[in-house]
Design a protein around this motif. Structure first.
Motif, PDB file in Angstrom:
ATOM      1  N   ASP A 270      33.551  48.433  34.645  1.00 55.02           N
ATOM      2  CA  ASP A 270      34.426  48.406  36.264  1.00 55.02           C
ATOM      3  C   ASP A 270      34.707  47.246  36.763  1.00 55.02           C
ATOM      4  N   VAL A 271      33.817  46.001  36.541  1.00 53.03           N
ATOM      5  CA  VAL A 271      33.932  44.869  37.259  1.00 53.03           C
ATOM      6  C   VAL A 271      33.340  43.857  36.119  1.00 53.03           C
ATOM      7  N   ALA A 272      33.660  42.515  36.270  1.00 56.73           N
ATOM      8  CA  ALA A 272      32.877  41.539  35.541  1.00 56.73           C
ATOM      9  C   ALA A 272      32.546  40.479  36.602  1.00 56.73           C
ATOM     10  N   ILE A 273      31.083  40.198  36.505  1.00 59.16           N
ATOM     11  CA  ILE A 273      30.802  39.124  36.982  1.00 59.16           C
ATOM     12  C   ILE A 273      30.429  37.795  36.238  1.00 59.16           C
ATOM     13  N   ILE A 274      31.176  36.748  36.570  1.00 60.69           N
ATOM     14  CA  ILE A 274      30.904  35.541  35.712  1.00 60.69           C
ATOM     15  C   ILE A 274      30.128  34.681  36.354  1.00 60.69           C
ATOM     16  N   ALA A 275      29.022  34.269  35.921  1.00 61.92           N
ATOM     17  CA  ALA A 275      28.073  33.159  36.537  1.00 61.92           C
ATOM     18  C   ALA A 275      27.699  32.317  35.691  1.00 61.92           C
ATOM     19  N   SER A 276      27.102  31.084  36.580  1.00 59.68           N
ATOM     20  CA  SER A 276      26.503  30.019  35.828  1.00 59.68           C
ATOM     21  C   SER A 276      25.250  29.551  36.736  1.00 59.68           C
TER      22      SER A 276
ATOM     23  N   GLN B  41      32.018  45.453  44.823  1.00 64.53           N
ATOM     24  CA  GLN B  41      32.110  46.504  45.554  1.00 64.53           C
ATOM     25  C   GLN B  41      33.600  46.620  46.206  1.00 64.53           C
ATOM     26  N   GLU B  42      33.715  45.419  46.770  1.00 61.59           N
ATOM     27  CA  GLU B  42      35.226  45.303  47.375  1.00 61.59           C
ATOM     28  C   GLU B  42      36.292  45.421  46.505  1.00 61.59           C
ATOM     29  N   LEU B  43      36.065  44.415  45.315  1.00 57.89           N
ATOM     30  CA  LEU B  43      37.202  44.797  44.214  1.00 57.89           C
ATOM     31  C   LEU B  43      37.191  45.918  43.651  1.00 57.89           C
ATOM     32  N   VAL B  44      36.288  46.892  43.369  1.00 56.11           N
ATOM     33  CA  VAL B  44      36.321  48.094  42.698  1.00 56.11           C
ATOM     34  C   VAL B  44      36.764  48.899  43.708  1.00 56.11           C
ATOM     35  N   ALA B  45      36.508  48.805  44.858  1.00 64.00           N
ATOM     36  CA  ALA B  45      37.380  49.789  45.901  1.00 64.00           C
ATOM     37  C   ALA B  45      38.837  49.610  46.060  1.00 64.00           C
TER      38      ALA B  45
ATOM     39  N   PRO C 199      46.490  37.953  34.927  1.00 66.95           N
ATOM     40  CA  PRO C 199      46.038  38.292  36.279  1.00 66.95           C
ATOM     41  C   PRO C 199      45.413  39.342  36.670  1.00 66.95           C
ATOM     42  N   VAL C 200      44.443  39.045  37.557  1.00 69.96           N
ATOM     43  CA  VAL C 200      43.626  40.132  37.847  1.00 69.96           C
ATOM     44  C   VAL C 200      42.854  39.960  39.320  1.00 69.96           C
ATOM     45  N   PRO C 201      42.673  40.721  40.112  1.00 70.10           N
ATOM     46  CA  PRO C 201      41.979  40.401  41.577  1.00 70.10           C
ATOM     47  C   PRO C 201      40.493  39.662  41.234  1.00 70.10           C
ATOM     48  N   MET C 202      40.330  38.801  42.100  1.00 71.19           N
ATOM     49  CA  MET C 202      39.057  37.956  41.926  1.00 71.19           C
ATOM     50  C   MET C 202      38.455  37.603  43.384  1.00 71.19           C
ATOM     51  N   ARG C 203      37.264  37.406  43.390  1.00 69.99           N
ATOM     52  CA  ARG C 203      36.378  36.902  44.267  1.00 69.99           C
ATOM     53  C   ARG C 203      35.556  35.918  43.861  1.00 69.99           C
ATOM     54  N   MET C 204      35.807  34.498  44.318  1.00 74.46           N
ATOM     55  CA  MET C 204      35.114  33.120  43.757  1.00 74.46           C
ATOM     56  C   MET C 204      34.095  33.023  44.620  1.00 74.46           C
TER      57      MET C 204
ATOM     58  N   GLY D 163      23.113  51.372  40.435  1.00 75.74           N
ATOM     59  CA  GLY D 163      22.712  52.455  41.344  1.00 75.74           C
ATOM     60  C   GLY D 163      23.728  53.193  42.214  1.00 75.74           C
ATOM     61  N   GLN D 164      24.848  52.440  42.052  1.00 72.15           N
ATOM     62  CA  GLN D 164      25.867  53.092  42.954  1.00 72.15           C
ATOM     63  C   GLN D 164      26.951  53.484  41.998  1.00 72.15           C
ATOM     64  N   GLY D 165      26.770  53.625  40.732  1.00 66.30           N
ATOM     65  CA  GLY D 165      27.774  54.215  39.778  1.00 66.30           C
ATOM     66  C   GLY D 165      28.648  53.355  39.144  1.00 66.30           C
ATOM     67  N   ILE D 166      28.630  51.938  39.503  1.00 62.93           N
ATOM     68  CA  ILE D 166      29.514  50.844  39.276  1.00 62.93           C
ATOM     69  C   ILE D 166      28.829  50.064  38.015  1.00 62.93           C
ATOM     70  N   ALA D 167      29.600  50.165  36.878  1.00 67.68           N
ATOM     71  CA  ALA D 167      28.970  49.370  35.786  1.00 67.68           C
ATOM     72  C   ALA D 167      29.644  48.061  35.858  1.00 67.68           C
ATOM     73  N   ALA D 168      28.826  47.272  35.925  1.00 71.46           N
ATOM     74  CA  ALA D 168      29.114  45.572  35.796  1.00 71.46           C
ATOM     75  C   ALA D 168      28.868  44.987  34.757  1.00 71.46           C
ATOM     76  N   ARG D 169      30.095  44.219  34.064  1.00 74.73           N
ATOM     77  CA  ARG D 169      29.592  43.271  33.124  1.00 74.73           C
ATOM     78  C   ARG D 169      29.425  42.014  33.662  1.00 74.73           C
ATOM     79  N   VAL D 170      28.262  41.485  32.809  1.00 77.03           N
ATOM     80  CA  VAL D 170      27.581  40.080  33.469  1.00 77.03           C
ATOM     81  C   VAL D 170      27.856  39.038  32.453  1.00 77.03           C
ATOM     82  N   ILE D 171      28.534  37.916  32.531  1.00 75.45           N
ATOM     83  CA  ILE D 171      28.535  36.878  31.591  1.00 75.45           C
ATOM     84  C   ILE D 171      28.093  35.772  32.056  1.00 75.45           C
TER      85      ILE D 171
END
Length: 318
Positions: free
Chosen positions: A198-204, A311-315, A275-280, A220-228
């Motif tokens: 549903d969304v990817a979280i790329i962190a360092s 959540q904002e991006l998925v919405a 190209p994809v919606p992002m939040r940095m 818990g909100q039904g959103i499956a997040a990929r964590v990289i």
């Protein structure tokens, strides 16, 4: 390696750094340490006791420190140049660029107490621009480890790598990331810690465990997040970024400026290829004075902040 007594299960990555450095030095007499009157803050006291002739303390002279490191590398040594990240990068930028990167000197630059670890000392001691600055330098590898294990593995990988490397060494307490025994660190390769479409979280760095906590909240909100875990910011693992973009939304999170660093690297690739919606997520500019934990909360660099951005991006996709 022991966790701080007042923070059970949390670790200072400087301990992992010096343990790995001592192990390397015991096996290879080319390994030397160079510091800027920072034996204490770099936790190099035991290294000095074990290898007194292999620690060079240049005093508070960061440009000279990096130049000495480059000279030692040219003489066949493998120098680990260790100093507060804010001063190592800002004061010695020309030496890092010319003596290390342009000259491809085999120098390992260790930025100690990176990010906002020196929080109460204010903006002069915050090192939030370092990744953005250094990522712009050609042929310089930039690594931001997430926990003690990855810090130690990054140090070992840097020693084996032929060429200049910058490693961010965090002092802000972090937990050990849960990994399989088969886990291996490789420069330029990211680590998929959790799958999701549903969304990817790329962190360092210190944001990785917070990203995992955010993924739990999202689940818990039904959103499956990929964590990289994108420990190597330069060179970037573009295959992992492309796979992240396939989810349709990417959040990046880092203990640094929200522009120019990890987020900037991911955005540059996506703008040109996927190209994809992002939040940095990161610091928006000079950070105020306060404890490291308060500064992170103040900037929304926590699980709640990451989850809210996701959540904002998925919405927005619906």
């Amino acid at each position: 390696m022991n966790a701080p007594a007042n923070l059970p299960g949390m670790f200072d990555c400087r301990d992992a750094y010096v343990a790995a450095l001592e192990e390397l030095a015991a096996a290879d007499d080319r390994i030397v340490a160079v510091c800027n009157d920072s034996v204490g803050s770099s936790k190099l006291g035991k290294f000095r006791e074990r290898f007194p002739a292999r620690l060079v303390n240049v005093g508070i002279a960061e440009q000279n420190m990096v130049g000495v490191g480059a000279g030692l590398a040219n003489g066949g040594k493998v120098p680990f140049v260790s100093g507060a990240a804010c001063f190592l990068t800002a004061r010695a930028m020309e030496q890092i660029k010319v003596d290390c990167a342009y000259s491809q000197a085999n120098v390992k630059l260790c930025g100690i107490s990176s990010g906002v670890a020196y929080g109460e000392l204010g903006a002069t001691h915050h090192s939030i621009e370092d990744v953005a600055w250094l990522r712009a330098i050609d042929k310089l590898t930039v690594i931001v480890p997430s926990d003690p294990w990855e810090t130690a593995e990054a140090i070992k990988a840097a020693a084996a790598h032929d060429g200049p490397v910058f490693i961010r060494i965090s002092r802000m307490p972090v937990p050990a990331i849960d990994r399989p025994e088969s886990a291996a660190f490789s420069i330029g390769k990211s680590e998929l810690l959790r799958d999701g479409g549903d969304v990817a979280i790329i962190a360092s760095g210190t944001l990785v465990h917070r990203a995992l906590d955010a993924a739990d909240t999202l689940a818990g909100q039904g959103i499956a997040a990929r964590v990289i875990n994108m420990a190597t910011v330069s060179p970037l693992d573009t295959d992992a970024v492309a796979a992240a973009a396939a989810t349709g939304a990417i959040v990046t999170a880092e203990e640094g400026l929200a522009r120019g660093g990890l987020g900037g690297a991911v955005a540059e690739y996506c703008a040109q290829h996927r190209p994809v919606p992002m939040r940095m997520l990161g610091f928006q500019g000079f950070a105020p004075t306060g404890s490291a934990s308060w500064l992170m909360e103040h900037a929304g660099l926590n699980a709640a902040g990451i989850a809210a951005a996701a959540q904002e991006l998925v919405a927005g996709k619906s």
